[in-house]
Structures are given as C-alpha cells and as structure tokens.
Design a protein around this motif. Structure first.
Motif, PDB file in Angstrom:
ATOM      1  N   THR A 198    -103.010 -10.758  20.958  1.00  0.00           N
ATOM      2  CA  THR A 198    -103.155 -11.709  19.848  1.00  0.00           C
ATOM      3  C   THR A 198    -104.468 -12.451  20.031  1.00  0.00           C
ATOM      4  O   THR A 198    -105.033 -12.483  21.125  1.00  0.00           O
ATOM      5  N   LEU A 199    -104.934 -13.080  18.956  1.00  0.00           N
ATOM      6  CA  LEU A 199    -106.172 -13.845  19.024  1.00  0.00           C
ATOM      7  C   LEU A 199    -106.057 -14.922  20.110  1.00  0.00           C
ATOM      8  O   LEU A 199    -106.979 -15.140  20.893  1.00  0.00           O
ATOM      9  N   PHE A 200    -104.902 -15.583  20.157  1.00  0.00           N
ATOM     10  CA  PHE A 200    -104.669 -16.641  21.129  1.00  0.00           C
ATOM     11  C   PHE A 200    -104.836 -16.102  22.547  1.00  0.00           C
ATOM     12  O   PHE A 200    -105.584 -16.654  23.360  1.00  0.00           O
ATOM     13  N   ASN A 201    -104.143 -14.990  22.835  1.00  0.00           N
ATOM     14  CA  ASN A 201    -104.171 -14.450  24.196  1.00  0.00           C
ATOM     15  C   ASN A 201    -105.541 -13.913  24.595  1.00  0.00           C
ATOM     16  O   ASN A 201    -105.973 -14.097  25.726  1.00  0.00           O
ATOM     17  N   GLU A 230    -107.857 -16.817  25.236  1.00  0.00           N
ATOM     18  CA  GLU A 230    -107.509 -17.461  26.508  1.00  0.00           C
ATOM     19  C   GLU A 230    -107.999 -16.613  27.690  1.00  0.00           C
ATOM     20  O   GLU A 230    -108.536 -17.143  28.663  1.00  0.00           O
ATOM     21  N   ILE A 248    -109.417 -21.740  22.359  1.00  0.00           N
ATOM     22  CA  ILE A 248    -108.617 -21.307  21.211  1.00  0.00           C
ATOM     23  C   ILE A 248    -108.325 -22.453  20.231  1.00  0.00           C
ATOM     24  O   ILE A 248    -108.264 -22.217  19.020  1.00  0.00           O
ATOM     25  N   PHE A 300    -103.817 -24.833  15.591  1.00  0.00           N
ATOM     26  CA  PHE A 300    -103.369 -24.354  16.900  1.00  0.00           C
ATOM     27  C   PHE A 300    -102.050 -23.588  16.778  1.00  0.00           C
ATOM     28  O   PHE A 300    -101.877 -22.519  17.380  1.00  0.00           O
ATOM     29  N   SER A 302    -102.455 -20.083  15.414  1.00  0.00           N
ATOM     30  CA  SER A 302    -102.928 -19.109  16.389  1.00  0.00           C
ATOM     31  C   SER A 302    -101.848 -18.751  17.406  1.00  0.00           C
ATOM     32  O   SER A 302    -101.663 -17.584  17.730  1.00  0.00           O
ATOM     33  N   ASP A 336     -99.337 -16.457  16.207  1.00  0.00           N
ATOM     34  CA  ASP A 336     -99.910 -15.176  15.819  1.00  0.00           C
ATOM     35  C   ASP A 336     -99.713 -14.918  14.323  1.00  0.00           C
ATOM     36  O   ASP A 336     -99.327 -13.838  13.901  1.00  0.00           O
ATOM     37  N   ARG A 388    -101.008 -14.112  10.841  1.00  0.00           N
ATOM     38  CA  ARG A 388    -102.185 -13.414  10.303  1.00  0.00           C
ATOM     39  C   ARG A 388    -101.793 -12.752   8.996  1.00  0.00           C
ATOM     40  O   ARG A 388    -100.629 -12.786   8.605  1.00  0.00           O
TER      41      ARG A 388
END
Lengths: 405, 370
Positions: free
Chosen positions: A166-169, A172, A187, B92, B95, B98, B100
């Motif tokens: 994921t974008l978050f992971n 990070e 993030i 936050f 994200s 997830d 999207r």
C-alpha cells in the motif's frame, strides 16, 4: 500458481484497478523479519528466497497467498501462522528488587542452544527450555516476562510477515530505509499533499518528483489508471522512479497515463532534432536501418505529442518535491494550470517553503499561499501499557499550498 | 461529483473566497444575488467565467475569487470552521485504510460529511462509500446534499444506528471508519462488513484515551490484529519579513559609549561640586568682608557651567559615529536588510482525536483460507 481472482483481464480504462489480492510471481514483496527489519525481494519464478538465519524457501510457496500474513519456515516450506491476539497481563507483586545485573542466571550455553536449533527443535520449545532453566524468571514482573519472551522469539523464530504494497507501507519502508532519498516525505505529509492537490481519478496533473518517485507513485495510485500525469525531470531520458518498484503497479495502469519531459524538452523554445525520412537521405535503406529510423521517428513523435500536451495546458494541479528552486518551477509550469488549480510544494526545509511563500505573496495569480508542517505521533496500545512510542521521527517536511487564480 | 469544466455554469457549486477567514459556498442561480462587505454581485454575472476568476462588483470597490470546490475548500466554507483541522486526520486515515479508486468504504456516522466528501473524491465513480447516520434529520439533510452534488452514485446514505443494527453490507468493504461515541459497540458489525479475501482495515476516531482503550479491547476480542494508534496534527506557520537582526557588537558599542558618557558626567559633576564648594567657602569668608561681590561670582559660575556641558555633547556625536561603524543602520542610510522568518501560529489545535487502527487478516474470519 493460481491467478488472482480479479485478474487483469478487464482492460477498459474506466474499470477500477484490480485491487491486488494475492502475491504474484514477479512482484516485489517487502518481508518483515522477526527482528523488525524489512527487506525487499523480487519474486522471480523458480527462485529461492534466502533470509539468512531465518531460513529459506521457494518462491512458489509464497505465490497465491494474500498479502499481510505471517509465515513460518519449516524445512523450506511455508506454514501460515495465525495472528496472535494481545494478552492481558495480570499485575503481580513482583518487582525487580531482588534482580541484580551481571548475576549468572542462564545455565543453558549458547552452544547448547545452537545444537538444539540444529536438531530442529521448534523455537517455542527452545524458549520454553530457556525459561525453565532461568534462575530469576519467576522473580520478573509479568511485563518483564512478556518482554523476555518477545525478545527470544525475535531471535529464534523462523518466520516473516509479508507487507502489503500500500502507499502507506511503501512510504514508511522508504522513509525508514533512507528518508533523504524521498526528501523527508513522511506518509502524513504525503497524504496531506494528495488531499490538498485534490488528486482524484480522471484528474490531469503535473509533478516534479526528485523524491525517487514517491510523489509519482502516490499520484498514480490515486488516479487508478484514469487521468493523466506528466512529470518534468532533470535527466535526458524518462527517469526510473525506484519507489514504483514496491508498488507493483500493473503496467496497463501506468503506461497509458504517465509521461515525462525534462527541463529542456519542456522549454517552449526547445528545437527537437529532426528525423531524416528514409527517402530524403537518398537510396534504398537496409531493413535494419529502416527499423532504426522508424524507431527514432516514433520516439520523436511521442516527445512532440507530450510537449504539445503540456503547452496546451489545462492541468488540474501541480505537485512539487524537488531539489530545485520551487519558484523557478512554478514560474515555468503554472501557465499550464487551469484557474483554481491547486499547487502543492514540499521541502525538507522550512526556509525553502517560507521563502517561496514570501515571493508568491507579492504575485496576485497565487491565492493565499500558506505554509504548514505535519505533526505525527504513534502510540503503543497494550492493556495497561499504552504510551507514545519512545522513538519517533523528527520531521516529515514542510508544505506550501496555494491556488492559481 | 463537482463540475470539472473550466468555466462556470448555471447550477455549479462555487466556493467564494473573500478572505482567508471568510470563505463561503453558493450554487449559481440566475436571478440570485451574492451580497457581502466586499460588494454586491449577481450570480448571472458569474456564468461563463473561468474558474479561479477574480470578480469586482458592478458598483463600489472590493473583489472576490470564484473557486472550484474541493472537499478541503468546501469544509472551509462550512459554518463551523474548526473542521478544517481535520485535513491532517482525513488524509492520514485515507492512506492508512488504503482507500484508493474503486475501493468500497463503510463510514459511520456521517456527521458534517467532511470525511464522506473527501473519501468519495478518492474512491471515484468506480468506488462506493456506505455512510450511516443515526440522527434522522441529519441523515436526510446529508442525503439531500449528496444527491444535489451528484454524489448519489458514489455515496449511499442509510439512517441507522449501526451499534444496534449493524451495517447493510457484508463481506465487501475494504475499509471501515467509525466516528462514533462508542465505536467498540460496532466493532463486531464492522468485522461482518469487511471482505475476507484480503486484509481489511478499520479506523476508530475517538477524542478520549478511555474510548481508545475500550476500542482496543473490542478489536482484540474480535480478532483484529496489528492494533496501533496515531495522533496527527497540521501545524500552520506564519511567515514574516523582518529587518535583519542587528549584531550584538552594535549594542556593545552603545553600552560602552553610555558608560563613557556617564563617567564624563560624573567627573563634571565632581568638578562642579568642587568649584561650588570652593566658591561657597570663599563666599562665606568674603561675606564677612564685602557684600556686593556676590552677583559677579554667580555670573562667573553660570558661564563655567555652560563650558562644562560642551565635552558631553561632543562625546554623544562620537557615539553616533561609533555606532554606525559597528554596523548599526542609521535611518538615513540604505534600507536595512530584510530576512524571512517563520513560526507556528500562536493559537493552534492541540488535539483532534486519537486514530486507532487495526487490520483484519483473511485468516481471522471464521474459516481460515488455508
């Protein structure tokens, strides 16, 4: 290997992107080791992944599993470990009053532990044995016992957890690995930029990403295969954005919507090198030469098409994380933005964005430029042990936002 | 969900920017007026202008900017402005969960709709937001708002108490967001709503730490893992241009001069006092002999006093020169160098809510997939 249920069969541009359900051959996977370290592996067909002292396994063992699970390596085979729930620890009378440092407490020697490991004794049994032999274990508080067990598990268990791309992971992972390479884009800051820039499917955006592709990856993910992203870079050929590797984007969600120019080709007085038509050079050309000429012609057509697209303007937003003077970037690119387009500039340095804000304040085409920073704090939440984490990140950079009017 | 055209048309939702602190929204309605202290405007005059236009009133002074709405701008235009500080939270959460394009998201409660707008933008027409609100009037109002914005295809709004009755979807949501007074009561329902072929995600939004602790136990008991909690805030900076800070060497020169002046004065005072004392004694001695001499002596003393003022004035001039030499800018000289400084604005939000996150792994659903 089994095909992921959603497949990539639907190629119409309006279809939602297939949300990746399963690990596929060719994916770049991030594996979290028991020590907490995260490592990246490319799952090549028929390859073996070697995790050093944590063991090794064949790629086919992992393919087809959903992301996010913990696997134990047992004789090169993988076994899914069910997630553990948090245990409530009872408060006891124990204190560390009678526990002194440096005292001999563990009669089990390192050699003995090693031979236990060699003979295939399970990590949990080794830990159990260590606890039994430990002279002071019973004196420890429950919290201390828990910490001891966790420490030993990290040491002996042969397991790993797959991290969802994921974008978050991914952000990070890069922030921890080397925050300089993604220009301190934490993030929380990156997420704010995506919202402030109003990134949405079918939008058309300009980006300047000197942050290894962190911004490009984020925009591509939020476009979901629909819309347009034009990046301007400082190298001759389209840059390789290394962060995109871990995102595992299917090609058809990237190629049709992402194009790049550089600061020379994005200049309106740039003169493209003209391609000689085969006939113009006189005489018949060999097939090989024809192919070469056609290839150059195709590349040149794509380039001029992208340039025309930029100069035609009508973009919905500009997002910048660059090592170059942001005002020079805005001066070059803001003419190609629609009215009411959002401009977001990120920098690791407050000075850069506050200088920019001061410059923009004098120019009426930039509405209300503002500077902000993001604060982020993570907490450990365990029964009776809830507190902010002891170490944290310093800064996720600074953001300047304005609206073109 | 909002106009993507470059020009303003009848029926568009506009954000009207008056000042940083005065942002309003309107739906372009010919015949209607927009009146403010920055002038009076006719909606009809807005039609056909490009978005981002600066508009002046037909009469009088002032101007406004006509902007294309975004969830962030629209939130700024809400009557209760505190919402804007949720940008950091919403971004936050989006994200972490997830979210999207194409994602299916469950949200309870709807509230002002800030989160709904933002998430609807992100999931797009290929995605879905199932929003639940237990307050009937608020639910109807929100439903009306979403349908007028053309968001009905993305957002479905249900009037329901999810803590009691659960959600209307099962096994399909990728993410659940709970902004409820007692999120722990809805955790088990959230588990039912989440899909089971991949990791599902949940976020509970609670201002108090006690709520967090109860939520954590409920999540733990329902089989959620990787429970973690974050706090995030947006800290706005104010940037100012100020004269370059003077060096302390100019101050040290100033202080040294002041000390010298003081010393000079002291010496003069001593000298004057001595003279006066001597004269007084002389007068006392003379008084016995000759009375009329007194007037002349007084005039003499006055002249002497003027004389002794002179060195002091000279010293002051020298001080001014010294100051200039030490780098102190004189008002008459070149304008002082300016520098740009910034600091976090004085009054900032210190806390919005704690964001408790957790994942529900496929294997945590009733039957393990293996």
């Amino acid at each position: 290997m089994s095909e992921p249920p959603n497949g990539q069969s639907s190629s119409t541009l309006t279809a939602p992107p297939p949300i990746i359900n399963a690990i596929r051959t060719g994916d770049n996977v991030l594996l979290r080791l028991p020590t907490g370290d995260v490592r990246n592996f490319k799952l090549e067909a028929d390859a073996t992944i070697n995790l050093g002292k944590f063991g090794s396994f064949h790629v086919s063992e992992l393919v087809g599993h959903p992301y996010g699970l913990t696997h134990e390596i047992v004789e090169k085979k993988l076994r899914v470990v069910l997630p553990k729930s948090i245990e409530e620890l009872e408060d006891t009378e124990a204190t560390n009053e009678l526990i002194n440092d440096g005292k001999y407490v563990q009669p089990l020697t390192a050699d003995e532990i090693e031979s236990l490991k060699q003979s295939g004794v399970h990590a949990s049994d080794i830990i159990k044995k260590q606890i039994e032999m430990h002279a002071n274990y019973s004196l420890k508080t429950e919290y201390s016992k828990d910490k001891y067990k966790k420490r030993k598990e990290a040491k002996y268990s042969k397991s790993f957890t797959t991290i969802e791309p994921t974008l978050f992971n991914v952000c990070e992972y890069w922030f921890k690995k080397d925050q300089n390479r993604i220009r301190d884009l934490r993030i929380d800051s990156l997420s704010q930029m995506l919202n402030l820039a109003n990134i949405q499917p079918h939008g058309r955006y300009l980006a300047v990403d000197d942050a290894s592709g962190m911004v490009v990856s984020a925009i591509l993910e939020r476009l979901g295969g629909n819309g347009r992203l034009l990046t301007i870079c400082d190298v001759e050929s389209p840059p390789a954005y290394p962060v995109m590797t871990q995102m595992n984007f299917p090609k058809e969600l990237v190629t049709p919507i992402l194009s790049s120019l550089n600061w020379a080709t994005a200049d309106d007085d740039y003169t493209p090198i003209t391609i000689l038509e085969p006939s113009a050079s006189g005489g018949a050309l060999s097939d090989k030469a024809k192919v070469r000429v056609n290839k150059r012609k195709a590349a040149s057509d794509i380039l001029s098409g992208t340039r025309e697209e930029l100069f035609a303007g009508g973009f919905d937003g500009l997002i910048v994380a660059s090592e170059y003077d942001p005002f020079s970037i805005l001066e070059r690119l803001s003419p190609y933005l629609n009215g009411s387009a959002n401009i977001v500039v990120h920098s690791p340095h407050l000075q850069t964005v506050s200088d920019l804000q001061t410059t923009l304040r004098l120019r009426p085409q930039y509405l209300a430029p503002s500077v902000s920073e993001s604060f982020l704090r993570r907490y450990q939440v365990l029964p009776g042990r809830t507190h902010p984490t002891m170490t944290t990140t310093g800064s996720g950079g600074y953001i300047m936002h304005t609206i073109k009017v | 969900m909002w106009s993507t055209s470059t020009h303003i048309a009848v029926g568009d939702l506009l954000v009207v920017w008056l000042t940083r602190d005065m942002i309003q929204s309107l739906v372009v309605t010919p015949g209607a007026d927009f009146n403010s202290r920055f002038g009076n405007y006719r909606h009809a005059d807005f039609v056909g202008l490009p978005y981002g236009s600066k508009v002046r009133p037909r009469t009088g002074t002032g101007f406004i900017h006509l902007l294309r709405p975004t969830p962030e701008l629209w939130t700024l235009a809400l009557p209760h402005r505190t919402q804007i500080l949720y940008l950091a939270d919403i971004a936050f959460i989006t994200s972490w969960l997830d979210i999207r394009p194409g994602a299916i998201v469950v949200e309870a409660g709807t509230g002002s709709g800030s989160f709904t707008h933002s998430v609807a933008r992100t999931v797009g027409s290929a995605g879905k937001v199932h929003s639940y609100e237990f307050h009937e009037a608020r639910a109807s109002k929100a439903r009306y708002k979403f349908s007028r914005r053309g968001m009905a295809n993305i957002v479905s709004l249900t009037h329901r108490n999810v803590c009691m009755d659960g959600f209307t979807v099962a096994g399909t949501a990728g993410a659940v967001f709970l902004d409820l007074p007692a999120p722990w009561e809805a955790v088990e329902h959230a588990k039912t709503a989440l899909r089971n072929d991949r990791a599902g995600r949940i976020c509970c939004f609670s201002p108090c730490i006690e709520q967090v602790l109860r939520t954590v136990s409920a999540l733990n008991e329902s089989g959620f893992t990787d429970i973690t909690m974050y706090e995030t805030l947006l800290r706005p900076h104010e940037v100012n241009q100020v004269p370059a800070l003077p060096s302390v060497s100019s101050i040290s020169a100033k202080l040294k001069d002041a000390a010298r002046v003081r010393e000079e004065k002291r010496l003069i005072q001593i000298a004057t006092a001595r003279t006066r004392h001597a004269e007084k004694r002389k007068r006392e001695e003379d008084a016995d002999e000759l009375e009329p001499k007194k007037v002349k002596t007084d005039a003499d003393a006055g002249a002497r006093a003027e004389d002794v003022e002179m060195p002091g004035a000279a010293v002051r001039e020298t001080a001014a020169e010294a100051g200039a030499a030490a780098g102190e800018a004189d008002p008459g000289d070149a304008p002082p160098a300016m520098q740009i400084v910034s600091k976090v604005v004085q009054e900032v939000r210190g806390h919005t809510s704690y964001l408790t996150f957790a994942r529900l792994l496929p294997s945590a659903h009733a039957a393990p997939s293996q």
